[in-house]
Structures are given as C-alpha cells and as structure tokens.
Write a protein that holds these residues in place. Sequence first.
Motif, PDB file in Angstrom:
ATOM      1  N   GLY A 389      24.869  46.729  29.485  1.00  0.00           N
ATOM      2  CA  GLY A 389      24.161  47.328  30.614  1.00  0.00           C
ATOM      3  C   GLY A 389      24.050  46.305  31.729  1.00  0.00           C
ATOM      4  O   GLY A 389      24.506  45.153  31.596  1.00  0.00           O
ATOM      5  N   PRO A 390      23.424  46.657  32.848  1.00  0.00           N
ATOM      6  CA  PRO A 390      23.376  45.783  34.025  1.00  0.00           C
ATOM      7  C   PRO A 390      22.308  44.696  33.914  1.00  0.00           C
ATOM      8  O   PRO A 390      21.329  44.681  34.661  1.00  0.00           O
ATOM      9  CB  PRO A 390      23.081  46.760  35.160  1.00  0.00           C
ATOM     10  N   VAL A 391      22.494  43.775  32.976  1.00  0.00           N
ATOM     11  CA  VAL A 391      21.527  42.704  32.730  1.00  0.00           C
ATOM     12  C   VAL A 391      22.265  41.367  32.708  1.00  0.00           C
ATOM     13  O   VAL A 391      23.218  41.199  31.943  1.00  0.00           O
ATOM     14  CB  VAL A 391      20.786  42.919  31.393  1.00  0.00           C
ATOM     15  N   LEU A 392      21.803  40.414  33.530  1.00  0.00           N
ATOM     16  CA  LEU A 392      22.368  39.066  33.559  1.00  0.00           C
ATOM     17  C   LEU A 392      21.334  38.060  33.098  1.00  0.00           C
ATOM     18  O   LEU A 392      20.141  38.216  33.365  1.00  0.00           O
ATOM     19  CB  LEU A 392      22.807  38.672  34.977  1.00  0.00           C
ATOM     20  N   VAL A 393      21.816  37.022  32.410  1.00  0.00           N
ATOM     21  CA  VAL A 393      20.954  35.882  32.064  1.00  0.00           C
ATOM     22  C   VAL A 393      21.566  34.635  32.686  1.00  0.00           C
ATOM     23  O   VAL A 393      22.787  34.459  32.700  1.00  0.00           O
ATOM     24  CB  VAL A 393      20.823  35.728  30.533  1.00  0.00           C
ATOM     25  N   VAL A 394      20.692  33.762  33.234  1.00  0.00           N
ATOM     26  CA  VAL A 394      21.143  32.535  33.895  1.00  0.00           C
ATOM     27  C   VAL A 394      20.633  31.341  33.096  1.00  0.00           C
ATOM     28  O   VAL A 394      19.435  31.232  32.808  1.00  0.00           O
ATOM     29  CB  VAL A 394      20.658  32.466  35.350  1.00  0.00           C
ATOM     30  N   ILE A 395      21.561  30.460  32.747  1.00  0.00           N
ATOM     31  CA  ILE A 395      21.290  29.317  31.878  1.00  0.00           C
ATOM     32  C   ILE A 395      21.712  28.039  32.600  1.00  0.00           C
ATOM     33  O   ILE A 395      22.843  27.964  33.101  1.00  0.00           O
ATOM     34  CB  ILE A 395      22.071  29.465  30.554  1.00  0.00           C
ATOM     35  N   PRO A 396      20.856  27.011  32.658  1.00  0.00           N
ATOM     36  CA  PRO A 396      21.248  25.764  33.325  1.00  0.00           C
ATOM     37  C   PRO A 396      22.068  24.855  32.407  1.00  0.00           C
ATOM     38  O   PRO A 396      21.961  24.912  31.179  1.00  0.00           O
ATOM     39  CB  PRO A 396      19.903  25.125  33.659  1.00  0.00           C
ATOM     40  N   PHE A 397      22.903  23.991  33.039  1.00  0.00           N
ATOM     41  CA  PHE A 397      23.594  22.936  32.291  1.00  0.00           C
ATOM     42  C   PHE A 397      23.660  21.688  33.165  1.00  0.00           C
ATOM     43  O   PHE A 397      23.500  21.753  34.395  1.00  0.00           O
ATOM     44  CB  PHE A 397      24.983  23.386  31.829  1.00  0.00           C
ATOM     45  N   ASP A 398      23.928  20.555  32.503  1.00  0.00           N
ATOM     46  CA  ASP A 398      23.918  19.270  33.220  1.00  0.00           C
ATOM     47  C   ASP A 398      25.296  18.696  33.484  1.00  0.00           C
ATOM     48  O   ASP A 398      25.472  17.918  34.424  1.00  0.00           O
ATOM     49  CB  ASP A 398      23.090  18.243  32.426  1.00  0.00           C
ATOM     50  N   ASP A 399      26.288  19.020  32.651  1.00  0.00           N
ATOM     51  CA  ASP A 399      27.652  18.528  32.883  1.00  0.00           C
ATOM     52  C   ASP A 399      28.641  19.493  32.240  1.00  0.00           C
ATOM     53  O   ASP A 399      28.263  20.429  31.534  1.00  0.00           O
ATOM     54  CB  ASP A 399      27.833  17.102  32.347  1.00  0.00           C
ATOM     55  N   ASP A 400      29.924  19.252  32.503  1.00  0.00           N
ATOM     56  CA  ASP A 400      30.960  20.173  32.027  1.00  0.00           C
ATOM     57  C   ASP A 400      30.988  20.287  30.511  1.00  0.00           C
ATOM     58  O   ASP A 400      31.187  21.378  29.963  1.00  0.00           O
ATOM     59  CB  ASP A 400      32.337  19.719  32.525  1.00  0.00           C
ATOM     60  N   ASP A 401      30.772  19.174  29.812  1.00  0.00           N
ATOM     61  CA  ASP A 401      30.807  19.223  28.352  1.00  0.00           C
ATOM     62  C   ASP A 401      29.708  20.132  27.813  1.00  0.00           C
ATOM     63  O   ASP A 401      29.938  20.918  26.878  1.00  0.00           O
ATOM     64  CB  ASP A 401      30.661  17.815  27.774  1.00  0.00           C
ATOM     65  N   GLN A 402      28.518  20.029  28.392  1.00  0.00           N
ATOM     66  CA  GLN A 402      27.427  20.897  27.947  1.00  0.00           C
ATOM     67  C   GLN A 402      27.734  22.354  28.275  1.00  0.00           C
ATOM     68  O   GLN A 402      27.464  23.255  27.470  1.00  0.00           O
ATOM     69  CB  GLN A 402      26.114  20.474  28.590  1.00  0.00           C
ATOM     70  N   ALA A 403      28.326  22.607  29.438  1.00  0.00           N
ATOM     71  CA  ALA A 403      28.679  23.983  29.811  1.00  0.00           C
ATOM     72  C   ALA A 403      29.667  24.577  28.817  1.00  0.00           C
ATOM     73  O   ALA A 403      29.538  25.740  28.411  1.00  0.00           O
ATOM     74  CB  ALA A 403      29.259  24.006  31.218  1.00  0.00           C
ATOM     75  N   VAL A 404      30.661  23.797  28.413  1.00  0.00           N
ATOM     76  CA  VAL A 404      31.645  24.279  27.446  1.00  0.00           C
ATOM     77  C   VAL A 404      30.976  24.567  26.107  1.00  0.00           C
ATOM     78  O   VAL A 404      31.261  25.590  25.462  1.00  0.00           O
ATOM     79  CB  VAL A 404      32.789  23.255  27.292  1.00  0.00           C
ATOM     80  N   ARG A 405      30.075  23.677  25.679  1.00  0.00           N
ATOM     81  CA  ARG A 405      29.379  23.907  24.410  1.00  0.00           C
ATOM     82  C   ARG A 405      28.563  25.198  24.453  1.00  0.00           C
ATOM     83  O   ARG A 405      28.572  25.989  23.502  1.00  0.00           O
ATOM     84  CB  ARG A 405      28.470  22.722  24.085  1.00  0.00           C
ATOM     85  N   ILE A 406      27.850  25.420  25.555  1.00  0.00           N
ATOM     86  CA  ILE A 406      27.040  26.637  25.668  1.00  0.00           C
ATOM     87  C   ILE A 406      27.943  27.869  25.699  1.00  0.00           C
ATOM     88  O   ILE A 406      27.665  28.873  25.026  1.00  0.00           O
ATOM     89  CB  ILE A 406      26.148  26.588  26.921  1.00  0.00           C
ATOM     90  N   ALA A 407      29.007  27.807  26.477  1.00  0.00           N
ATOM     91  CA  ALA A 407      29.915  28.959  26.571  1.00  0.00           C
ATOM     92  C   ALA A 407      30.504  29.305  25.214  1.00  0.00           C
ATOM     93  O   ALA A 407      30.624  30.490  24.866  1.00  0.00           O
ATOM     94  CB  ALA A 407      31.024  28.666  27.577  1.00  0.00           C
ATOM     95  N   ASN A 408      30.856  28.295  24.434  1.00  0.00           N
ATOM     96  CA  ASN A 408      31.463  28.528  23.118  1.00  0.00           C
ATOM     97  C   ASN A 408      30.437  28.863  22.039  1.00  0.00           C
ATOM     98  O   ASN A 408      30.806  29.326  20.953  1.00  0.00           O
ATOM     99  CB  ASN A 408      32.275  27.310  22.685  1.00  0.00           C
ATOM    100  N   ASP A 409      29.151  28.646  22.319  1.00  0.00           N
ATOM    101  CA  ASP A 409      28.103  28.938  21.356  1.00  0.00           C
ATOM    102  C   ASP A 409      27.774  30.426  21.412  1.00  0.00           C
ATOM    103  O   ASP A 409      26.738  30.857  21.914  1.00  0.00           O
ATOM    104  CB  ASP A 409      26.860  28.101  21.677  1.00  0.00           C
ATOM    105  N   SER A 410      28.684  31.216  20.885  1.00  0.00           N
ATOM    106  CA  SER A 410      28.579  32.666  20.925  1.00  0.00           C
ATOM    107  C   SER A 410      29.429  33.240  19.811  1.00  0.00           C
ATOM    108  O   SER A 410      30.494  32.693  19.494  1.00  0.00           O
ATOM    109  CB  SER A 410      29.073  33.202  22.276  1.00  0.00           C
ATOM    110  N   PRO A 411      28.989  34.340  19.204  1.00  0.00           N
ATOM    111  CA  PRO A 411      29.847  34.984  18.204  1.00  0.00           C
ATOM    112  C   PRO A 411      31.046  35.679  18.830  1.00  0.00           C
ATOM    113  O   PRO A 411      31.960  36.094  18.116  1.00  0.00           O
ATOM    114  CB  PRO A 411      28.906  35.988  17.532  1.00  0.00           C
TER     115      PRO A 411
END
Length: 479
Positions: A389-411
């Motif tokens: 549905g039309p719902v977004l969540v916004v998550i902060p990150f500090d560097d590219d490595d952390q962003a990749v870890r968060i993006a990949n932390d998903s089933p």
Amino acid sequence: MITYEHLYIGGHWVEPTKKELLEVRSPHDRSLVGMAAEATPPDVDLAVAAAREAFDEGPWPLLTPAERQEIIIRFRDLYAERAEEIADLTTAENGSARWFTGWTASALSQQTDAFLRAAAAMKWEEEMPRTDEATGRVLVRREPVGVVAAVIPWNAPHQSALVKMVPALLAGCTVVLKSSPENALVTLLLGEIFTKAGVPKGVVSILPADRETSEYLVSHPGIDKIAFTGSTRAGQTIASIAGRQLKRVSLELGGKSAAIVREDADLDALVEGLKFLSFANNGEACVAHTRILVHRSRYDEAVAKLKDLLESLTVGDPFAADTFIGPMVRADQQERVRSYIETGIREGARLVTGGPEVPEGLEGGHYVKPTLFADVDNSMRIAQEEIFGPVLVVIPFDDDDQAVRIANDSPFGLGGGVWTADETRALEIARRIRTGTFSVNGAPFSLDAPFGGFKNSGIGREFGMVGLTQYIEYKTIAV
C-alpha cells in the motif's frame, strides 16, 4: 454492466459447473461493475484435459516458431486496438488510477514485442561444434515444457498474465490461466482476443477462481509447469506442491525494496522518481521502493521533501483525471494497510504524514492515506514486511557500507535503487545489493532484460530471452 456467463476453456465459451455468477464490485464505491462465471475443480479438469490434448496431439507445439510468432503478432495488434477499453475495465475492477492502467495497457505491446524478438533470435535447434574426432553430430533442441498453469494476482492482471502466457505460447506450450476473482471480467476479455487472433482449439483456457481452486490446478497431474505471481506465502505453498510432484516452477513474489539516498543525491529528482517507483498502482506493487535509506547529513531535508510529495498526491476516484492514488482493491486489503500504519505508530516510528484514518469524504471506498514514517529502525515490522500500500519508511545511515547492510537486511530481494551523483559509487553499491533488479537514479528497465528476485522474492526470471527460456526444455540428440 458487463456479464460473462461462461468460462473460456480450450478456446470455447463453456457453461461453468457453478451456476451462481461472481459479483465484481468497484473498490471506489462498491457499485456493481459486472458478473462473471467462477471456476471450480470440475472446470479445471476440463481445461487441463483440453490443454493436455492440444499439447500431446494437437498442432500447436508442432507449428514452426515463425507460425506461432505470427499468431502472437496478431494478438498484440488486436490487444492494442482494445487498450483503452481494457484500461477502463481494469480501473473499474481494481481501483487502479486511470493514468496507470492506461500506461500499462499501452506498454504491454512493448512487453510482447520483447518476447517476439527473443523468439525470433532463439536457436530452436542447433548443431554443437565437434570437439572430439570420436564424437558424432550433436544436436541441441529447445522444446516446450508442456502444459503451463499460469496463476496471477489481482494487482496487475494483464501484465502478470501476458508475461507468462506470451512466452509460454511462443515456446509451443499450452496454457491454463487462473486469475483472481477481482479481475474476472478483464481476464475473461482476453479470451475474445485470443480467439480472434487464431489460437487453435485447446491451447488457452481462462479460469477466474478462488484459492482452493487455484491449489487444485497447480496440484493437477496434467500440469507440467507452474508460473506464479503473488505473495511469498502462497509461493511457498506452490513450491512445496511443485517439489513433491517435480513440476517445473517459476515464482515472482513479494518485495520490500530499498532506495539508498547518498549525501550527493539530487533530492528533487529523488522525489519525482519515488512518486512513480513507490506509489504507482496505489502502492499495490511488489517492486515498489518502500524503504528509503537516507544519509544522515540529508535526512531531515529528505523527510521534509517526501512529506510534501505525499501530501501533494491526490487520492480519490480512480477515473478522475487528477487522481494519482485510488482505493485498495478490497476491504481486507484496506484494513491490512491501516493495521500496518497502526503497528508503525506502536513500534515507535514517527508519523510524519498520513495515518490510519480513512480519507475524509472517501468512506464509501477502500481508501487509505498515503503515509510516511521517519526515525524507523530496520528491525521494525513496517520495515521488514511487505505492506502493499502507499506507505513509506525512512531510515538514516552514516556511510555506504551501513546502507548496504541495511538494504540487504531483508527477507526479500526483488528491487531497489541508489540516488547519487557518483556513477562509480552507484555501480559499486548496485553490485553489492542482493536483489534481482536495481536502478541508478530511477533509470527505467529494459523489457529485454531479466526480471525477478533473490531470497523470498522468488525463483526464476521473466521478460525477454531469459523469460522465454523458463518455458523450454533442452534435448540433446547424438547422431
């Protein structure tokens, strides 16, 4: 009002076993859009028998690839002639905004063209080079997998149907399409076009039906291959059935795609891109970018711009020219999305705009407010589970490595993207994300390129040459 009193079985309009017709109602105001026949297991038996005979004894798999391509070309042209009618009916049934259904109906010709290019380029039989003097001639043939059960969801009925039916038919397979009851009218309409295109007897059947009948179809011993689009949970059930029976299977399942916004991103371009990447088809899309990962230095600015975007989206009558987001398809889907919004509030995420309340003046339909959560932790349910549905969540990150870890932390691993002015860094990030598709700065995908997911987002690929090979068995002949 549109009425289909018969099912399309093996190229004929056949009286269904179940006499009561299915009511198809508008998710906008609950008005009656039409009535349609609904399939039950005896109808499945009839459709599979017709498909089995057409494949085992009929002409379709014996036609040359060029002959099958000519029929699909006729289908493509006949479909294009009815594109506006199809778009209107899809909007009436689904509640998808008319701008979206109009775009989709016209784009399906391009999808079909990509499969036609692949079929024309495919080496259906070729002789392998000799590598040993003792080896004789070796021929490799690409043959149709057999009778295909194509099972599709309600959110994009013709796209989901034709991305399976067209390559299957081009390969020489016969197809039984099982559609959702919500789309009974627009999917049965396809039978009219296939008949006019000249598809032979037995080759195509179209059965609107419930989940129990769907399970009966995919379990049927006459089915050789299952092609499914839908939820991950349903895909797991289908995979277990296919495993027990050793059927071929391809699954296009759910997603929870992450958009990574680096510190050098153009936020205005981001907002314009996410308008379509996140909210097309009312947000009822498996590929929607719904986790927005933003570098901490741009976080507050990005949240403010996203808030402005969501509050600018017109919600209402899906036929209205200025509507961007229509209703959810069913009452239970509306409640599902509202429940997730309530869950996000309980989990401690910051509600920036939207909320679980039904939009004022739209209480008669299945509407929800476009909703934005900030200060979200990726472990929260609203960040881990597909809301659809039309719902977004916004998550902060500090560097590219952390962003990749968060993006990949998903089933899930279906889609995603990165927004940055640095193409080199963008490609480095893209290569590290475990998803089947990934865009840089919202770049569009090619219909000739494979589409599908990693992890719980599915098995196999669709579109183009790779999508065509999902309906092929390889045979080696030594001479």
